[in-house]
Design a protein around this motif. Structure first.
Motif, PDB file in Angstrom:
ATOM      1  N   TRP A  99     103.797  68.185  55.512  1.00  0.00           N
ATOM      2  CA  TRP A  99     104.836  67.530  54.179  1.00  0.00           C
ATOM      3  C   TRP A  99     105.120  68.333  52.855  1.00  0.00           C
ATOM      4  O   TRP A  99     104.627  67.107  52.247  1.00  0.00           O
ATOM      5  N   LYS A 100     105.784  68.493  52.202  1.00  0.00           N
ATOM      6  CA  LYS A 100     105.960  69.338  51.362  1.00  0.00           C
ATOM      7  C   LYS A 100     107.759  69.262  50.948  1.00  0.00           C
ATOM      8  O   LYS A 100     108.617  68.768  51.557  1.00  0.00           O
ATOM      9  N   SER A 101     107.982  68.774  49.391  1.00  0.00           N
ATOM     10  CA  SER A 101     109.316  68.786  48.807  1.00  0.00           C
ATOM     11  C   SER A 101     109.269  69.967  49.529  1.00  0.00           C
ATOM     12  O   SER A 101     109.778  71.796  49.221  1.00  0.00           O
ATOM     13  N   SER A 102     111.164  70.024  49.329  1.00  0.00           N
ATOM     14  CA  SER A 102     111.813  71.676  49.292  1.00  0.00           C
ATOM     15  C   SER A 102     113.490  71.456  48.761  1.00  0.00           C
ATOM     16  O   SER A 102     112.936  70.481  48.142  1.00  0.00           O
ATOM     17  N   GLU A 103     113.498  72.537  48.172  1.00  0.00           N
ATOM     18  CA  GLU A 103     114.699  72.580  46.897  1.00  0.00           C
ATOM     19  C   GLU A 103     115.945  72.414  47.532  1.00  0.00           C
ATOM     20  O   GLU A 103     116.488  71.678  47.906  1.00  0.00           O
ATOM     21  N   GLU A 104     116.215  73.022  49.688  1.00  0.00           N
ATOM     22  CA  GLU A 104     117.384  72.158  49.724  1.00  0.00           C
ATOM     23  C   GLU A 104     117.478  71.273  51.251  1.00  0.00           C
ATOM     24  O   GLU A 104     116.945  70.761  51.662  1.00  0.00           O
ATOM     25  N   PRO A 105     118.342  70.265  50.277  1.00  0.00           N
ATOM     26  CA  PRO A 105     118.571  69.424  51.880  1.00  0.00           C
ATOM     27  C   PRO A 105     118.829  69.324  52.658  1.00  0.00           C
ATOM     28  O   PRO A 105     119.482  70.086  53.210  1.00  0.00           O
ATOM     29  N   ALA A 106     118.706  68.593  53.823  1.00  0.00           N
ATOM     30  CA  ALA A 106     118.970  68.557  55.177  1.00  0.00           C
ATOM     31  C   ALA A 106     119.784  68.561  55.444  1.00  0.00           C
ATOM     32  O   ALA A 106     120.714  68.435  56.418  1.00  0.00           O
ATOM     33  N   SER A 107     121.086  68.079  54.338  1.00  0.00           N
ATOM     34  CA  SER A 107     122.537  67.927  54.897  1.00  0.00           C
ATOM     35  C   SER A 107     122.465  68.222  54.122  1.00  0.00           C
ATOM     36  O   SER A 107     122.262  67.358  52.692  1.00  0.00           O
ATOM     37  N   LEU A 108     124.075  68.641  54.266  1.00  0.00           N
ATOM     38  CA  LEU A 108     124.483  69.089  52.562  1.00  0.00           C
ATOM     39  C   LEU A 108     125.733  67.552  52.176  1.00  0.00           C
ATOM     40  O   LEU A 108     126.419  67.754  51.127  1.00  0.00           O
ATOM     41  N   LYS A 109     126.372  67.082  52.498  1.00  0.00           N
ATOM     42  CA  LYS A 109     126.997  65.492  53.254  1.00  0.00           C
ATOM     43  C   LYS A 109     126.370  64.570  51.690  1.00  0.00           C
ATOM     44  O   LYS A 109     124.952  64.712  51.879  1.00  0.00           O
ATOM     45  N   GLY A 110     127.793  64.352  50.951  1.00  0.00           N
ATOM     46  CA  GLY A 110     126.995  63.042  49.906  1.00  0.00           C
ATOM     47  C   GLY A 110     126.463  63.786  49.243  1.00  0.00           C
ATOM     48  O   GLY A 110     126.017  64.985  49.039  1.00  0.00           O
ATOM     49  N   ASN A 111     126.398  63.035  48.264  1.00  0.00           N
ATOM     50  CA  ASN A 111     126.223  63.773  46.884  1.00  0.00           C
ATOM     51  C   ASN A 111     124.511  63.154  46.153  1.00  0.00           C
ATOM     52  O   ASN A 111     124.360  63.481  44.991  1.00  0.00           O
ATOM     53  N   ARG A 112     124.232  61.656  46.295  1.00  0.00           N
ATOM     54  CA  ARG A 112     123.207  61.411  46.316  1.00  0.00           C
ATOM     55  C   ARG A 112     121.531  61.718  46.806  1.00  0.00           C
ATOM     56  O   ARG A 112     121.164  60.554  47.201  1.00  0.00           O
ATOM     57  N   VAL A 113     122.069  62.357  47.181  1.00  0.00           N
ATOM     58  CA  VAL A 113     119.795  63.318  47.879  1.00  0.00           C
ATOM     59  C   VAL A 113     119.079  63.133  46.821  1.00  0.00           C
ATOM     60  O   VAL A 113     119.213  63.730  46.253  1.00  0.00           O
ATOM     61  N   HIS A 114     118.345  62.054  47.093  1.00  0.00           N
ATOM     62  CA  HIS A 114     116.950  62.355  46.125  1.00  0.00           C
ATOM     63  C   HIS A 114     115.782  62.402  46.706  1.00  0.00           C
ATOM     64  O   HIS A 114     114.947  62.954  45.895  1.00  0.00           O
ATOM     65  N   GLN A 115     115.761  62.583  47.873  1.00  0.00           N
ATOM     66  CA  GLN A 115     114.296  63.683  48.448  1.00  0.00           C
ATOM     67  C   GLN A 115     114.693  63.707  49.513  1.00  0.00           C
ATOM     68  O   GLN A 115     115.395  64.017  50.604  1.00  0.00           O
ATOM     69  N   LEU A 117     112.555  66.470  51.982  1.00  0.00           N
ATOM     70  CA  LEU A 117     111.118  67.173  52.774  1.00  0.00           C
ATOM     71  C   LEU A 117     110.940  68.187  53.404  1.00  0.00           C
ATOM     72  O   LEU A 117     111.868  68.535  53.997  1.00  0.00           O
ATOM     73  N   GLU A 118     110.447  69.030  53.850  1.00  0.00           N
ATOM     74  CA  GLU A 118     110.023  70.375  55.030  1.00  0.00           C
ATOM     75  C   GLU A 118     108.568  69.736  55.544  1.00  0.00           C
ATOM     76  O   GLU A 118     107.287  69.554  54.801  1.00  0.00           O
ATOM     77  N   LEU A 119     109.060  69.580  57.390  1.00  0.00           N
ATOM     78  CA  LEU A 119     107.572  70.361  57.208  1.00  0.00           C
ATOM     79  C   LEU A 119     107.337  71.040  57.862  1.00  0.00           C
ATOM     80  O   LEU A 119     108.198  72.067  59.086  1.00  0.00           O
ATOM     81  N   CYS A 120     106.462  72.009  58.150  1.00  0.00           N
ATOM     82  CA  CYS A 120     106.344  73.636  58.360  1.00  0.00           C
ATOM     83  C   CYS A 120     104.517  73.557  58.608  1.00  0.00           C
ATOM     84  O   CYS A 120     103.757  72.230  58.283  1.00  0.00           O
ATOM     85  N   ASP A 121     104.312  74.295  59.186  1.00  0.00           N
ATOM     86  CA  ASP A 121     103.031  74.822  59.834  1.00  0.00           C
ATOM     87  C   ASP A 121     102.332  75.884  58.820  1.00  0.00           C
ATOM     88  O   ASP A 121     103.056  75.972  57.555  1.00  0.00           O
ATOM     89  N   MET A 122     101.038  75.848  58.825  1.00  0.00           N
ATOM     90  CA  MET A 122     100.509  76.831  57.732  1.00  0.00           C
ATOM     91  C   MET A 122     100.802  78.260  57.437  1.00  0.00           C
ATOM     92  O   MET A 122     100.587  79.066  56.590  1.00  0.00           O
ATOM     93  N   ASP A 123     102.091  78.618  58.678  1.00  0.00           N
ATOM     94  CA  ASP A 123     102.386  80.051  58.861  1.00  0.00           C
ATOM     95  C   ASP A 123     104.529  80.130  57.983  1.00  0.00           C
ATOM     96  O   ASP A 123     104.594  80.954  57.950  1.00  0.00           O
ATOM     97  N   ASP A 124     104.062  78.437  57.445  1.00  0.00           N
ATOM     98  CA  ASP A 124     105.129  78.684  57.208  1.00  0.00           C
ATOM     99  C   ASP A 124     106.495  78.236  57.823  1.00  0.00           C
ATOM    100  O   ASP A 124     107.456  78.432  57.643  1.00  0.00           O
ATOM    101  N   VAL A 125     106.354  78.059  59.691  1.00  0.00           N
ATOM    102  CA  VAL A 125     107.694  78.279  60.027  1.00  0.00           C
ATOM    103  C   VAL A 125     108.047  76.483  60.177  1.00  0.00           C
ATOM    104  O   VAL A 125     107.307  75.922  60.095  1.00  0.00           O
ATOM    105  N   VAL A 126     109.674  76.146  59.906  1.00  0.00           N
ATOM    106  CA  VAL A 126     110.047  74.681  59.755  1.00  0.00           C
ATOM    107  C   VAL A 126     109.952  74.075  60.793  1.00  0.00           C
ATOM    108  O   VAL A 126     110.561  74.720  62.209  1.00  0.00           O
ATOM    109  N   TYR A 127     109.695  73.283  61.469  1.00  0.00           N
ATOM    110  CA  TYR A 127     109.813  72.096  62.096  1.00  0.00           C
ATOM    111  C   TYR A 127     110.503  70.771  61.723  1.00  0.00           C
ATOM    112  O   TYR A 127     111.225  70.816  62.940  1.00  0.00           O
ATOM    113  N   ALA A 128     110.944  70.113  60.958  1.00  0.00           N
ATOM    114  CA  ALA A 128     111.984  69.275  60.434  1.00  0.00           C
ATOM    115  C   ALA A 128     112.393  69.485  58.817  1.00  0.00           C
ATOM    116  O   ALA A 128     111.348  69.976  58.033  1.00  0.00           O
ATOM    117  N   ALA A 129     113.688  69.052  58.703  1.00  0.00           N
ATOM    118  CA  ALA A 129     113.441  68.964  57.323  1.00  0.00           C
ATOM    119  C   ALA A 129     114.717  67.546  57.150  1.00  0.00           C
ATOM    120  O   ALA A 129     115.297  67.370  58.244  1.00  0.00           O
TER     121      ALA A 129
END
Length: 185
Positions: A99-115, A117-129
């Motif tokens: 679970w690491k910080s990501s630059e892109e929000p999981a949703s572009l809705k709203g303008n108050r995104v503060h956190q 996160l991305e869940l990826c495996d050791m090969d950088d395959v993303v499972y959740a944002a």
């Protein structure tokens, strides 16, 4: 707290109960529906002061842990590896996710995104944002999941992100945010 799909007409998929707010140890329990007497899917436990490790357990008895990796600034989550057909015996016993910080929000809705996160495996395959408001605020979060994940794995993803959000909420409260401070000790 209840967790629902984007469609508001359906009943909630999960509900979360946080206990131990006034002790050293916090426990988050994930249920299948909006009432606490429904089926328990899993639990996340952590000590809010002395450790950076969280213990995750699912309803089938599988146990895993999530640990803060300081030099990479992420949480590493390991789960028991399920053997695949054709896989050699004696291979890696655990599968690791970050679970690491990501630059892109999981949703572009709203303008108050503060956190973000991305869940990826050791090969950088993303499972959740996940993206959401700062823990302790009234702003909700938004999670995107990869297609084809089994129900147990989805429940564990939800439980781990809830643990991260609650741990951050408690840490912010201890730093002097009075509005959420009463619940952090």
């Amino acid at each position: 707290m209840e967790i629902s799909t984007q469609s508001q007409h359906e009943r909630p998929l999960y509900s979360i109960d946080v206990s131990g707010l006034f002790s050293d140890n916090t426990e988050i329990t994930l249920y299948t529906a909006p009432k606490k007497d429904d089926h328990v899917l899993g639990r996340c436990r952590f000590n809010k002061f002395r450790t950076s490790e969280m213990q995750i357990s699912s309803n089938n008895g599988a146990s895993s842990r999530m640990t803060w990796i300081k030099h990479h600034e992420c949480y590493r989550w390991s789960i028991p590896r399920k053997s695949q057909i054709g896989e050699k015996a004696g291979g890696q016993e655990e599968k690791y996710f970050l679970w690491k910080s990501s630059e892109e929000p999981a949703s572009l809705k709203g303008n108050r995104v503060h956190q973000n996160l991305e869940l990826c495996d050791m090969d950088d395959v993303v499972y959740a944002a996940y993206s959401g408001g700062a823990p302790g605020t009234k702003n909700g979060g938004h999670m995107l999941l990869r297609d084809g994940l089994d129900e147990e794995f989805i429940a564990m993803i939800v439980l781990t992100v809830c643990g991260l959000i609650e741990k951050e909420r408690q840490a912010r409260a201890r730093k002097g945010n009075y509005t959420i401070g009463m619940l952090a000790y």
